[in-house]
Design an enzyme around this catalytic site. Structure first.
Site, PDB file in Angstrom:
ATOM      1  N   HIS A 163       0.833  -1.206   0.000  1.00  0.00           N
ATOM      2  CA  HIS A 163       0.000   0.000   0.000  1.00  0.00           C
ATOM      3  C   HIS A 163       0.866   1.255   0.000  1.00  0.00           C
ATOM      4  O   HIS A 163       2.057   1.234   0.301  1.00  0.00           O
ATOM      5  CB  HIS A 163      -0.965   0.008   1.193  1.00  0.00           C
ATOM      6  CG  HIS A 163      -0.294   0.079   2.544  1.00  0.00           C
ATOM      7  ND1 HIS A 163       0.114   1.268   3.121  1.00  0.00           N
ATOM      8  CD2 HIS A 163       0.022  -0.888   3.442  1.00  0.00           C
ATOM      9  CE1 HIS A 163       0.649   1.032   4.304  1.00  0.00           C
ATOM     10  NE2 HIS A 163       0.623  -0.274   4.529  1.00  0.00           N
ATOM     11  N   CYS A 211       2.572  -5.061   6.914  1.00  0.00           N
ATOM     12  CA  CYS A 211       2.301  -4.745   5.511  1.00  0.00           C
ATOM     13  C   CYS A 211       3.517  -4.061   4.883  1.00  0.00           C
ATOM     14  O   CYS A 211       4.435  -3.623   5.579  1.00  0.00           O
ATOM     15  CB  CYS A 211       1.074  -3.849   5.397  1.00  0.00           C
ATOM     16  SG  CYS A 211      -0.487  -4.711   5.717  1.00  0.00           S
TER      17      CYS A 211
END
Length: 584
Positions: free
Chosen positions: A472, A491
């Site tokens: 992301h 992440c």
């Protein structure tokens, strides 16, 4: 004395040392020892008449085939005995039974050309960081030197065992020797779609054996570059071992002290200078020439190239060439542990290097910095497929982050949630797989709206998985200016999300002309890919950017290297042991 015709129908005067019916495609293999050249001291006799054709019983009366034909049961005994009765030997015995025990790699004169090429390849396996002790090359050489029929059959069996082990090592990784043979076979079928019998048959029949062997290597230019670097590192290590130590000179690792800055004087400076191969003798002055050498060293080893000899830099300098050898061996093993088919176009994240690559075949199409999970929240290592992108995404707050970070701030500041765009929503409202641990207040969970406060930024790249991680954007891009970027909860934050989104839009969707800017706004938009984009989250602490270029060493941020070193050591064949872990 027995008169035997060769394939051209010419007689030869021979004395038997054995005779074997190979049975494959109707070819006779005569294992003989010559007494004298053909025709020496005797007239050439006429060839005997051909034998009458065999009488075959009617199909209904044909006997069941024997696993070891009666005519060869005695001759095949050395082969079967050398194959062994372990799972690997039994597997290979079934392959030989299918071809009526015809040899692959030996002939009356010795090794076939394929056999010679295989032994040469097996002998060079250490160049790839593989343990060749499991291949029992010394025993193979001894059997071939003997020259008897029985020893050649034993050599045939040992070559097949060694070749099978080598194929498993190269395709699955040497550390996979630590699992059972049945599990190795299962992994070979599941990960590579291959069988051991099929690989051996390919090696025996492929038009080009070198091409067949090369096809088993990891499909990355990194593998060949690392092999070259390993050879160079071995030479450096050997040269260091031969270099006499200065009498009474302390080791750099045993000399603690504060950081050394340019212009400082310190007794450790001469040791640093010698470690980097520079001039300057015993001068304790940290001069400009040495500062430049230290900066280059820091860049190669993934450290901030500030020229300051701090704790991390001095620790790397103290390791010496032996650590470089280990890291290169580990990198080669990690490539072998990856599947061969990474995807014609694929993404690869190298976690300790903090970088993401997009490859088209072996060509680097895109490259950018990333931030990954903290050591106590590590990014998991696995392969998957990106299915969709979500522009202007919501952030469904994981339970642990809500409990440990968000809710304590709300307790201190009652307006915190509203000011930062957090809302409570029904637990099943728009929840996706990555939200499996989203916070729940009975039937509610915490969600943050799209916008400048959202830590996912403008887009996330989704490959739903059990770890609830994805790639992301970020609303805090300053992190990409740091050398240490293990800062997330697991992440992967990407530095250039628009470039990555544009690439996927152009190659994995039917949206001509659309770019990330086409989806700018505050309304969440999901774009599904027309076909999946493979992504691999990997861990390499040694990397080479260009052919012949320097090795870039990265800090072992998750301390993954020592366990893999131990597994490699545990998988080494034990000297004097007939059976190795590869055959279990």
């Amino acid at each position: 004395m027995v008169l035997v015709l060769n394939r051209r129908g010419l007689p030869r005067r021979v004395a038997w040392s054995g005779g074997v019916w190979a049975g494959a495609r109707g070819a006779w293999w005569w294992a003989v020892s010559w007494l004298e050249p053909p025709g020496a001291g005797m007239p050439v006799p006429r060839p005997p008449p051909p034998p009458p054709p065999p009488i075959r019983p009617p199909p209904s009366e044909a006997p069941a085939p024997l696993s070891v034909p009666e005519a060869t049961s005695v001759s095949a005994a050395p082969l079967l005995g050398a194959l062994g009765q372990d799972p690997l030997g039994s597997h290979l015995a079934a392959l030989y039974a299918e071809r009526l025990y015809a040899p692959f790699w030996v002939e009356p004169a010795g090794l076939t050309p394929r056999g010679r090429l295989l032994l040469d390849t097996l002998g060079r396996a250490p160049e790839e960081g593989l343990d060749s002790g499991a291949y029992d090359l010394e025993s193979i050489g001894q059997r071939l030197q003997s020259g008897t029929v029985e020893d050649r059959l034993v050599a045939e069996a040992l070559i097949s065992r060694a070749t099978a082990r080598f194929f498993l090592d190269r395709l699955l990784g040497q550390t996979r020797r630590l699992v059972s043979f049945d599990e190795q076979r299962s992994l070979l079928q599941r990960e590579e779609g291959r069988t051991l019998q099929g690989l051996l048959a390919d090696a025996a029949a492929a038009p080009s054996l070198p091409a067949m062997l090369a096809s088993l290597e990891p499909r990355s230019l990194q593998y060949r570059r690392l092999i070259g670097a390993l050879a160079h590192a071995h030479k450096q290590h050997a040269a260091g071992a031969r270099r006499p130590a200065s009498g009474g000179e302390p080791a750099l690792a045993t000399m603690p002290g504060p950081s050394i800055r340019p212009g400082d004087q310190d007794p450790r400076v001469p040791l640093v200078r010698r470690r980097l191969g520079g001039g300057g003798g015993a001068s304790p002055v940290y001069d400009a020439t040495l500062v430049d050498a230290v900066r280059a060293f820091q860049s190669v080893h993934g450290l901030t190239p500030d020229g300051i000899l701090g704790r991390e830099t001095l620790s790397e300098l103290a390791h010496g060439p032996a650590v470089g050898v280990d890291r290169l061996r580990l990198a080669l093993e990690r490539w072998r542990l990856l599947p061969r088919n990474l995807g014609s176009i694929h993404l690869l994240v190298n976690v300790p290097q903090y970088e993401l690559f997009v490859y088209e075949g072996q060509r680097e199409a895109l490259r950018m910095r990333v931030a990954v999970g903290r050591p106590n929240d590590p990014t998991p290592l696995f392969s998957d497929d990106i299915d969709y992108m979500e522009f202007n995404p919501y952030w469904n707050v994981p339970a642990s982050i809500a409990r440990e970070e968000v809710l304590p701030r709300q307790a201190e500041d009652p307006a915190y949630l509203a000011r930062r765009g957090f809302t409570l929503v029904p637990r099943d409202a728009g929840q996706r797989e990555e939200d499996a641990e989203a916070v729940s207040a009975r039937s509610y969970r915490l969600r943050q709206d799209p916008g400048p406060n959202n830590p996912l930024g403008t887009v996330k790249f989704m490959f739903p998985n059990k770890y609830a991680v994805y790639l992301h954007d970020t609303n805090a891009p300053r992190v990409f200016g740091r050398s240490f970027r293990a800062v997330s909860h697991g992440c992967v934050r990407v530095q250039e999300p628009a470039a990555l989104a544009d690439y996927l839009l152009g190659r994995f969707t039917a949206r001509p002309g659309q770019t990330a800017l086409s989806f700018k706004g505050t309304r969440p938009r999901v774009v599904r890919l027309a076909w999946p984009a493979p992504v691999h989250l990997t861990y390499f602490t040694a990397w080479i950017d260009a052919p012949g270029g320097p090795v870039r060493y990265s800090p072992d941020v998750y301390e993954q290297d020592p366990p893999l070193v131990r597994r490699l050591e545990d998988s080494v064949a034990k000297p004097g042991s007939k059976e190795t872990m590869a055959a279990r």
